[in-house]
Scaffold this active site. Sequence first.
Site, PDB file in Angstrom:
ATOM      1  N   LYS A  11     -33.269  36.959  45.617  1.00 10.33           N
ATOM      2  CA  LYS A  11     -32.884  37.370  47.043  1.00 10.33           C
ATOM      3  C   LYS A  11     -31.858  38.397  47.225  1.00 10.33           C
ATOM      4  O   LYS A  11     -31.763  39.442  47.777  1.00 10.33           O
ATOM      5  CB  LYS A  11     -32.659  36.227  47.814  1.00 10.33           C
ATOM      6  CG  LYS A  11     -33.775  35.207  47.880  1.00 10.33           C
ATOM      7  CD  LYS A  11     -33.586  34.131  48.860  1.00 10.33           C
ATOM      8  CE  LYS A  11     -32.329  33.071  48.464  1.00 10.33           C
ATOM      9  NZ  LYS A  11     -32.589  32.501  47.188  1.00 10.33           N
ATOM     10  N   ARG A  71     -33.542  28.802  56.258  1.00  9.46           N
ATOM     11  CA  ARG A  71     -33.983  27.861  55.507  1.00  9.46           C
ATOM     12  C   ARG A  71     -34.474  26.705  55.892  1.00  9.46           C
ATOM     13  O   ARG A  71     -34.696  25.909  54.974  1.00  9.46           O
ATOM     14  CB  ARG A  71     -33.073  27.945  54.151  1.00  9.46           C
ATOM     15  CG  ARG A  71     -31.762  27.836  54.193  1.00  9.46           C
ATOM     16  CD  ARG A  71     -31.048  27.857  52.757  1.00  9.46           C
ATOM     17  NE  ARG A  71     -30.521  29.143  52.443  1.00  9.46           N
ATOM     18  CZ  ARG A  71     -30.023  29.400  51.134  1.00  9.46           C
ATOM     19  NH1 ARG A  71     -30.340  28.614  50.188  1.00  9.46           N
ATOM     20  NH2 ARG A  71     -29.580  30.392  50.844  1.00  9.46           N
ATOM     21  N   ARG A  82     -26.689  33.900  34.762  1.00  8.01           N
ATOM     22  CA  ARG A  82     -26.079  34.697  35.672  1.00  8.01           C
ATOM     23  C   ARG A  82     -24.622  34.571  35.643  1.00  8.01           C
ATOM     24  O   ARG A  82     -23.947  33.548  35.752  1.00  8.01           O
ATOM     25  CB  ARG A  82     -26.677  34.387  37.268  1.00  8.01           C
ATOM     26  CG  ARG A  82     -26.040  34.952  38.329  1.00  8.01           C
ATOM     27  CD  ARG A  82     -26.537  34.869  39.474  1.00  8.01           C
ATOM     28  NE  ARG A  82     -26.493  33.404  40.080  1.00  8.01           N
ATOM     29  CZ  ARG A  82     -27.052  33.028  41.458  1.00  8.01           C
ATOM     30  NH1 ARG A  82     -27.509  33.970  42.142  1.00  8.01           N
ATOM     31  NH2 ARG A  82     -26.635  31.880  41.650  1.00  8.01           N
ATOM     32  N   ARG A  86     -21.257  31.396  38.571  1.00 11.92           N
ATOM     33  CA  ARG A  86     -21.015  30.730  40.057  1.00 11.92           C
ATOM     34  C   ARG A  86     -20.867  28.971  39.953  1.00 11.92           C
ATOM     35  O   ARG A  86     -21.652  28.546  39.130  1.00 11.92           O
ATOM     36  CB  ARG A  86     -22.343  31.044  40.719  1.00 11.92           C
ATOM     37  CG  ARG A  86     -21.926  31.653  42.222  1.00 11.92           C
ATOM     38  CD  ARG A  86     -23.095  32.084  42.884  1.00 11.92           C
ATOM     39  NE  ARG A  86     -23.964  31.243  43.664  1.00 11.92           N
ATOM     40  CZ  ARG A  86     -25.100  31.560  44.326  1.00 11.92           C
ATOM     41  NH1 ARG A  86     -25.439  32.706  44.488  1.00 11.92           N
ATOM     42  NH2 ARG A  86     -25.709  30.636  44.875  1.00 11.92           N
ATOM     43  N   ARG A 132     -30.466  21.986  43.567  1.00  3.45           N
ATOM     44  CA  ARG A 132     -30.540  23.368  44.736  1.00  3.45           C
ATOM     45  C   ARG A 132     -32.143  23.562  44.908  1.00  3.45           C
ATOM     46  O   ARG A 132     -32.707  23.796  45.848  1.00  3.45           O
ATOM     47  CB  ARG A 132     -29.937  24.469  44.358  1.00  3.45           C
ATOM     48  CG  ARG A 132     -28.550  24.359  44.697  1.00  3.45           C
ATOM     49  CD  ARG A 132     -27.548  25.532  44.064  1.00  3.45           C
ATOM     50  NE  ARG A 132     -28.115  26.924  44.161  1.00  3.45           N
ATOM     51  CZ  ARG A 132     -27.819  27.835  43.187  1.00  3.45           C
ATOM     52  NH1 ARG A 132     -27.336  27.570  41.817  1.00  3.45           N
ATOM     53  NH2 ARG A 132     -28.267  29.076  43.574  1.00  3.45           N
TER      54      ARG A 132
HETATM   55  P1  AP5 Z   1     -30.191  36.767  42.522  1.00  2.00           P
HETATM   56  O1  AP5 Z   1     -30.573  37.763  43.074  1.00  2.00           O
HETATM   57  O2  AP5 Z   1     -28.634  36.271  42.276  1.00  2.00           O
HETATM   58  O3  AP5 Z   1     -31.004  35.357  43.130  1.00  2.00           O
HETATM   59  P2  AP5 Z   1     -31.077  34.742  44.608  1.00  2.00           P
HETATM   60  O4  AP5 Z   1     -32.397  34.438  45.229  1.00  2.00           O
HETATM   61  O5  AP5 Z   1     -29.771  35.325  45.338  1.00  2.00           O
HETATM   62  O6  AP5 Z   1     -30.172  33.356  44.119  1.00  2.00           O
HETATM   63  P3  AP5 Z   1     -29.243  32.375  44.802  1.00  2.00           P
HETATM   64  O7  AP5 Z   1     -28.444  31.398  43.972  1.00  2.00           O
HETATM   65  O8  AP5 Z   1     -28.080  33.085  45.421  1.00  2.00           O
HETATM   66  O9  AP5 Z   1     -29.976  31.654  45.726  1.00  2.00           O
HETATM   67  P4  AP5 Z   1     -29.678  30.383  46.789  1.00  2.00           P
HETATM   68  O10 AP5 Z   1     -30.460  30.578  47.811  1.00  2.00           O
HETATM   69  O11 AP5 Z   1     -29.514  29.149  45.700  1.00  2.00           O
HETATM   70  O12 AP5 Z   1     -28.096  30.738  47.017  1.00  2.00           O
HETATM   71  P5  AP5 Z   1     -27.283  31.315  48.227  1.00  2.00           P
HETATM   72  O13 AP5 Z   1     -26.169  31.984  47.997  1.00  2.00           O
HETATM   73  O14 AP5 Z   1     -28.257  31.987  49.334  1.00  2.00           O
HETATM   74  O15 AP5 Z   1     -30.712  36.443  41.026  1.00  2.00           O
HETATM   75  C1  AP5 Z   1     -30.398  35.635  40.169  1.00  2.00           C
HETATM   76  C2  AP5 Z   1     -30.502  36.014  38.613  1.00  2.00           C
HETATM   77  O16 AP5 Z   1     -31.709  36.289  38.152  1.00  2.00           O
HETATM   78  C3  AP5 Z   1     -29.384  37.081  38.551  1.00  2.00           C
HETATM   79  O17 AP5 Z   1     -28.693  36.873  37.423  1.00  2.00           O
HETATM   80  C4  AP5 Z   1     -30.255  38.266  38.621  1.00  2.00           C
HETATM   81  O18 AP5 Z   1     -29.534  39.510  37.822  1.00  2.00           O
HETATM   82  C5  AP5 Z   1     -31.407  38.056  37.886  1.00  2.00           C
HETATM   83  N1  AP5 Z   1     -32.621  38.522  38.259  1.00  2.00           N
HETATM   84  C6  AP5 Z   1     -32.966  38.803  39.639  1.00  2.00           C
HETATM   85  N2  AP5 Z   1     -34.270  39.490  39.751  1.00  2.00           N
HETATM   86  C7  AP5 Z   1     -34.642  39.505  38.496  1.00  2.00           C
HETATM   87  C8  AP5 Z   1     -35.867  40.044  37.957  1.00  2.00           C
HETATM   88  N3  AP5 Z   1     -36.808  40.469  38.860  1.00  2.00           N
HETATM   89  N4  AP5 Z   1     -35.824  40.027  36.755  1.00  2.00           N
HETATM   90  C9  AP5 Z   1     -34.778  39.501  35.918  1.00  2.00           C
HETATM   91  N5  AP5 Z   1     -33.860  38.953  36.353  1.00  2.00           N
HETATM   92  C10 AP5 Z   1     -33.625  39.082  37.616  1.00  2.00           C
HETATM   93  O19 AP5 Z   1     -27.038  29.975  49.393  1.00  2.00           O
HETATM   94  C11 AP5 Z   1     -26.004  29.157  48.276  1.00  2.00           C
HETATM   95  C12 AP5 Z   1     -25.501  27.944  49.385  1.00  2.00           C
HETATM   96  O20 AP5 Z   1     -24.977  28.110  50.849  1.00  2.00           O
HETATM   97  C13 AP5 Z   1     -26.941  26.946  49.542  1.00  2.00           C
HETATM   98  O21 AP5 Z   1     -27.123  26.207  48.564  1.00  2.00           O
HETATM   99  C14 AP5 Z   1     -26.482  26.297  50.857  1.00  2.00           C
HETATM  100  O22 AP5 Z   1     -25.465  25.108  50.297  1.00  2.00           O
HETATM  101  C15 AP5 Z   1     -25.755  27.248  51.642  1.00  2.00           C
HETATM  102  N6  AP5 Z   1     -26.350  27.954  52.392  1.00  2.00           N
HETATM  103  C16 AP5 Z   1     -26.594  29.362  52.427  1.00  2.00           C
HETATM  104  N7  AP5 Z   1     -27.591  29.833  53.543  1.00  2.00           N
HETATM  105  C17 AP5 Z   1     -27.875  28.470  54.182  1.00  2.00           C
HETATM  106  C18 AP5 Z   1     -28.505  28.414  55.424  1.00  2.00           C
HETATM  107  N8  AP5 Z   1     -29.422  29.390  55.788  1.00  2.00           N
HETATM  108  N9  AP5 Z   1     -28.583  26.713  55.658  1.00  2.00           N
HETATM  109  C19 AP5 Z   1     -27.881  25.902  55.030  1.00  2.00           C
HETATM  110  N10 AP5 Z   1     -27.252  26.456  53.876  1.00  2.00           N
HETATM  111  C20 AP5 Z   1     -27.157  27.540  53.613  1.00  2.00           C
HETATM  112 MG    MG Z   2     -27.972  35.167  46.381  1.00  2.00          MG
END
Ligand code: AP5
Ligand code: MG
Length: 219
Positions: free
Chosen positions: A10, A85, A121, A153, A164
């Site tokens: 994402k 989400r 990552r 992270r 997660r």
């Molecule tokens: P990356 O692009 O970083 O993936 P991502 O989907 O952004 O993963 P996140 O870990 O950020 O998602 P998340 O939903 O757990 O965390 P968020 O920060 O939103 O890619 C991952 C890796 O793969 C990287 O190394 C990248 O280089 C590699 N990669 C990417 N695409 C690739 C490809 N095509 N091929 C090969 N490699 C690739 O949320 C964090 C926390 O915040 C949550 O756990 C929660 O506690 C809170 N939170 C956030 N939003 C909410 C909400 N709406 N409601 C409640 N709590 C929330």
């Molecule tokens: Mg992310």
Amino acid sequence: MLMGPPGSGKGTQSARLAGIYSVPHVSTGDTLRAAVKAKTPLGRQVAETLASGGLVSDALITDLVRERLAAPDMARGCILDGFPRTAAQAETLDTMIDPAELIVLLLAASDEDIIHRLASRRICDACGITQSIQDDTDYPDGCPYCGGNLVRRDDDHPDIVRRRLATYAAFATPVIDFYKGRKTFHVVDGLQSAEWVTAALCGHIDADVTLMRSRTARF
Ligand code: AP5
Ligand code: MG
């Protein structure tokens, strides 16, 4: 709006799309992590939840997004990353924007691939760029862009990643059910190369925007 399990790409794709379409990238996860790092009152409130791999409350996150979506730089839209989400968040989003203007893109990825991806990552603690490493001897001079430290992270430790994934499994289905009847809901294979995924996402966005514009032009 980009949704999908942790590590599905994402953040990677949102940054690319924000550049391609010249609109802001709104990541609730990045906003919360920045608040934790800066030790703001919000950061102190959510730190434990983020560290445990759970979700922060619907009320808190919707207030945050409502305020962000009201900013002047949103006039041409934005890329929403990680919101909504829960089904409650999805219902609230429909009251904040015109639902007919929302494009929902779901990045699909399997748990095994995600666990592997998140183990490799690293994030630059200076410029915030995300890197995938093969092993810990990669990038001995730090971030290839700015020389900053490449760090894991806090929530990328395997136990937290599993939590997660469990959180995503518990909350995603009602969100998908909420959107899947819409013509602007699309599923894209997040395990293809980043370039392939970007092209697929742009294909959906461009087709949907063309359709939206043709509808508006009729009235
Ligand atoms: P990356 O692009 O970083 O993936 P991502 O989907 O952004 O993963 P996140 O870990 O950020 O998602 P998340 O939903 O757990 O965390 P968020 O920060 O939103 O890619 C991952 C890796 O793969 C990287 O190394 C990248 O280089 C590699 N990669 C990417 N695409 C690739 C490809 N095509 N091929 C090969 N490699 C690739 O949320 C964090 C926390 O915040 C949550 O756990 C929660 O506690 C809170 N939170 C956030 N939003 C909410 C909400 N709406 N409601 C409640 N709590 C929330
Ligand atoms: Mg992310």
